[in-house]
Enzyme design. Structure first.
Site, PDB file in Angstrom:
ATOM      1  CD  GLU A 181      -1.728   3.845   3.639  1.00 29.94           C
ATOM      2  OE1 GLU A 181      -1.280   3.208   2.745  1.00 29.94           O
ATOM      3  OE2 GLU A 181      -2.865   3.734   4.183  1.00 29.94           O
ATOM      4  CB  CYS A 209      -1.505   1.006   6.211  1.00 33.92           C
ATOM      5  SG  CYS A 209      -1.054   0.174   4.688  1.00 33.92           S
ATOM      6  CB  THR A 239     -28.955 -11.500 -28.754  1.00 33.89           C
ATOM      7  OG1 THR A 239     -28.902 -10.059 -27.985  1.00 33.89           O
ATOM      8  CG2 THR A 239     -30.010 -12.270 -28.270  1.00 33.89           C
ATOM      9  CD1 TRP A 274      -9.471   7.197 -38.729  1.00 39.45           C
ATOM     10  CD2 TRP A 274     -11.029   6.379 -36.965  1.00 39.45           C
ATOM     11  NE1 TRP A 274      -9.275   5.698 -38.152  1.00 39.45           N
ATOM     12  CE2 TRP A 274      -9.855   5.196 -37.210  1.00 39.45           C
ATOM     13  CE3 TRP A 274     -11.991   6.145 -36.025  1.00 39.45           C
ATOM     14  CZ2 TRP A 274      -9.753   4.266 -36.522  1.00 39.45           C
ATOM     15  CZ3 TRP A 274     -11.742   5.168 -35.270  1.00 39.45           C
ATOM     16  CH2 TRP A 274     -10.793   4.079 -35.695  1.00 39.45           C
ATOM     17  CB  ALA A 309     -16.546   9.707 -31.530  1.00 37.62           C
ATOM     18  N   GLY A 347     -22.277   0.323 -30.149  1.00 38.64           N
ATOM     19  CA  GLY A 347     -22.922   1.472 -30.849  1.00 38.64           C
ATOM     20  C   GLY A 347     -24.282   1.949 -30.261  1.00 38.64           C
ATOM     21  CG  LEU A 376     -13.197  -3.043 -29.029  1.00 35.86           C
ATOM     22  CD1 LEU A 376     -14.306  -3.908 -28.376  1.00 35.86           C
ATOM     23  CD2 LEU A 376     -13.535  -1.805 -29.237  1.00 35.86           C
ATOM     24  CB  VAL A 418     -25.038  -1.304 -27.069  1.00 36.94           C
ATOM     25  CG1 VAL A 418     -24.161  -1.279 -25.764  1.00 36.94           C
ATOM     26  CG2 VAL A 418     -24.790  -2.671 -27.542  1.00 36.94           C
ATOM     27  CG  HIS A 445      -2.140  -1.083   1.111  1.00 32.60           C
ATOM     28  ND1 HIS A 445      -3.077  -1.133   1.759  1.00 32.60           N
ATOM     29  CD2 HIS A 445      -2.158  -2.073   0.202  1.00 32.60           C
ATOM     30  CE1 HIS A 445      -3.870  -2.149   1.673  1.00 32.60           C
ATOM     31  NE2 HIS A 445      -3.470  -2.676   0.499  1.00 32.60           N
TER      32      HIS A 445
HETATM   33  N1  AIF Z   1     -15.376   6.265 -35.559  1.00 33.20           N
HETATM   34  C1  AIF Z   1     -14.795   6.787 -34.445  1.00 33.20           C
HETATM   35  C2  AIF Z   1     -15.051   5.941 -33.379  1.00 33.20           C
HETATM   36  N2  AIF Z   1     -15.667   4.795 -33.462  1.00 33.20           N
HETATM   37  C3  AIF Z   1     -15.837   3.848 -32.306  1.00 33.20           C
HETATM   38  C4  AIF Z   1     -15.960   2.623 -32.740  1.00 33.20           C
HETATM   39  O1  AIF Z   1     -17.206   2.436 -33.548  1.00 33.20           O
HETATM   40  C5  AIF Z   1     -14.950   1.969 -33.248  1.00 33.20           C
HETATM   41  O2  AIF Z   1     -15.306   0.453 -33.555  1.00 33.20           O
HETATM   42  C6  AIF Z   1     -13.746   1.450 -32.306  1.00 33.20           C
HETATM   43  O3  AIF Z   1     -13.129   2.604 -31.756  1.00 33.20           O
HETATM   44  C7  AIF Z   1     -12.530   0.973 -33.058  1.00 33.20           C
HETATM   45  O4  AIF Z   1     -11.705   0.534 -32.005  1.00 33.20           O
HETATM   46  P1  AIF Z   1     -10.156  -0.089 -32.478  1.00 33.20           P
HETATM   47  O5  AIF Z   1     -10.432  -0.988 -33.593  1.00 33.20           O
HETATM   48  O6  AIF Z   1      -9.471  -0.400 -31.178  1.00 33.20           O
HETATM   49  O7  AIF Z   1      -9.488   1.328 -32.881  1.00 33.20           O
HETATM   50  N3  AIF Z   1     -14.568   6.276 -32.255  1.00 33.20           N
HETATM   51  C8  AIF Z   1     -13.923   7.636 -32.090  1.00 33.20           C
HETATM   52  O8  AIF Z   1     -13.483   8.019 -30.956  1.00 33.20           O
HETATM   53  N4  AIF Z   1     -13.719   8.528 -33.203  1.00 33.20           N
HETATM   54  C9  AIF Z   1     -14.379   8.097 -34.385  1.00 33.20           C
HETATM   55  O9  AIF Z   1     -14.250   8.848 -35.432  1.00 33.20           O
HETATM   56 ZN    ZN Z   2      -3.112  -0.290   3.637  1.00 33.18          ZN
END
Ligand code: AIF
Ligand code: ZN
Length: 363
Positions: free
Chosen positions: A53, A85, A223, A171, A155, A295, A205, A298, A51
């Protein structure tokens, strides 16, 4: 700022550097000061390791005798994976202890301080308490709810689109904003996307910062187990991948995915996936923080389930338009404004040409 706040701020800054890597433990910093000189300092670096401390007192050695210790969180008084600690502070001969905030765990709150006072140590509390509490909002949330602290990240363009009507999204935001995303991935135990994002974007990811960074567990809500087996989440073993499905999925099909050592197909007890059930499952598996990267469907499910503690929204100065171009929160949505999730904007920063807005739901 007085002397105590100055040293406490140093302890808080050390703890800030470790956010994400101490999970499921809190991030803690400590400074030992003797006759106006810092003689020891340290931060908790990893669950199961020393830790804060202990690091600071080890560095102080005999100088801890008669010194003052500054700690961002109440010293522990119970035998966890390391000895308490509070006992170590007493043994070291500390004369005065300045503690920013009490342990959030009701079972132990105040016990560490009581032990110090019983040993004749002068204890001052609530120095920079709010800043110290902000350090560990994830830890406090998990301790009290046992489900992950959720950051919902999206984003979008100025006109609120996350992709063109034809599904193009790479992007929307620029390099700096996308690099910032990786800093937040590093801080979270797990990252979650829906299967449509996997099919559309083939995401990795992972955390890809210039100096590395911790990869979160990669979770797909899927699912009917439609995740393509050749997608990077399955083919690249650089982080665990958990695929959460309903209970109507073919056993043989599941085995094809489980054959990959870093992949685990987790079948819920119902045909469809309820966010509340996913959150309790993740909590039981020790996931304390979850970065939901969409997306739209979700994201909507998490918002309607009221399971969002922080929203991070990146806005790029682009305009896409299009009736069918998707927005960050899709799905069913809510039906009356009074049901809308209302938030407080806590931070707005420029990142390259984009902006990042951090907001927290009003309680
Ligand atoms: N399209 C965009 C994003 N899109 C985010 C998600 O839809 C992507 O699938 C994910 O970030 C891809 O992850 P990677 O493969 O690990 O790079 N996210 C962003 O911040 N800016 C964007 O313009
Ligand atoms: Zn501690």
């Amino acid at each position: 700022m007085n002397q105590d706040e100055r040293y406490m701020r140093t302890a808080i800054e050390m703890a800030q550097a470790t956010i994400g890597q101490t999970s499921p433990n809190p991030s803690v910093g400590a400074v030992v000061v003797k006759d106006g000189e810092v003689v020891g300092m340290g931060a908790h670096l990893k669950a199961g390791h020393a830790h804060a401390e202990v690091h600071a007192l080890d560095m102080a050695g005999r100088d801890a005798e008669g010194a003052t210790i500054y700690v961002t969180l109440e010293p522990c008084s119970h035998h966890g994976r390391t000895p308490p600690c509070a006992d170590r502070i007493v043994e070291a001969g500390i004369k005065r202890a300045v503690v920013a905030t009490l342990d959030p765990n009701p079972q132990v709150a105040g016990r560490g301080i009581k032990k110090l006072r019983e040993a004749g140590i002068e204890v001052v509390t609530d120095v920079l308490k709010e800043e110290a509490d902000n350090l560990n909002e994830v830890f406090y949330h998990f301790i009290s709810t046992k489900i992950p602290y959720v950051t919902l990240k999206s984003a979008m363009t100025l006109d609120g689109k996350i992709a063109t009507a034809t599904g193009e999204s790479k992007w929307i935001t620029g390099e700096e904003a996308r690099a910032d995303v990786h800093k937040d991935r590093h801080k979270h135990d797990a990252i979650l996307v829906g299967v449509n994002t996997v099919i559309k974007d083939q995401p990795r990811l992972t955390t890809r910062l210039p100096d590395g960074g911790k990869n979160p567990i990669r979770i797909v809500l899927d699912t009917h187990l439609r995740t393509p087996i050749e997608t990077p989440l399955i083919q690249d073993p650089e982080a665990p991948t958990w695929i959460i499905t309903g209970n109507q999925v073919d056993q043989v099909k599941k085995e094809a995915y489980n054959a990959y050592s870093h992949v685990e197909v987790i079948t819920m007890t119902s045909p469809t996936i309820a966010i509340e059930d996913v959150m309790h499952l993740l909590g039981e598996k020790g996931v304390t923080s979850l970065y939901v990267e969409g997306g739209a469907t979700v994201n909507d499910a998490f918002v309607r389930a009221g399971m969002v503690q922080q929203m991070i929204t990146y806005i790029a100065p682009k305009v896409i338009g299009g009736h069918d171009a998707p927005t960050p929160i899709g799905g069913q949505g809510i039906h009356s404004l009074e049901e809308a999730m209302s938030l407080k904007i806590e931070e707005v920063i420029h990142l390259g040409n984009d902006i990042k807005i951090v907001s927290k739901p009003n309680q």
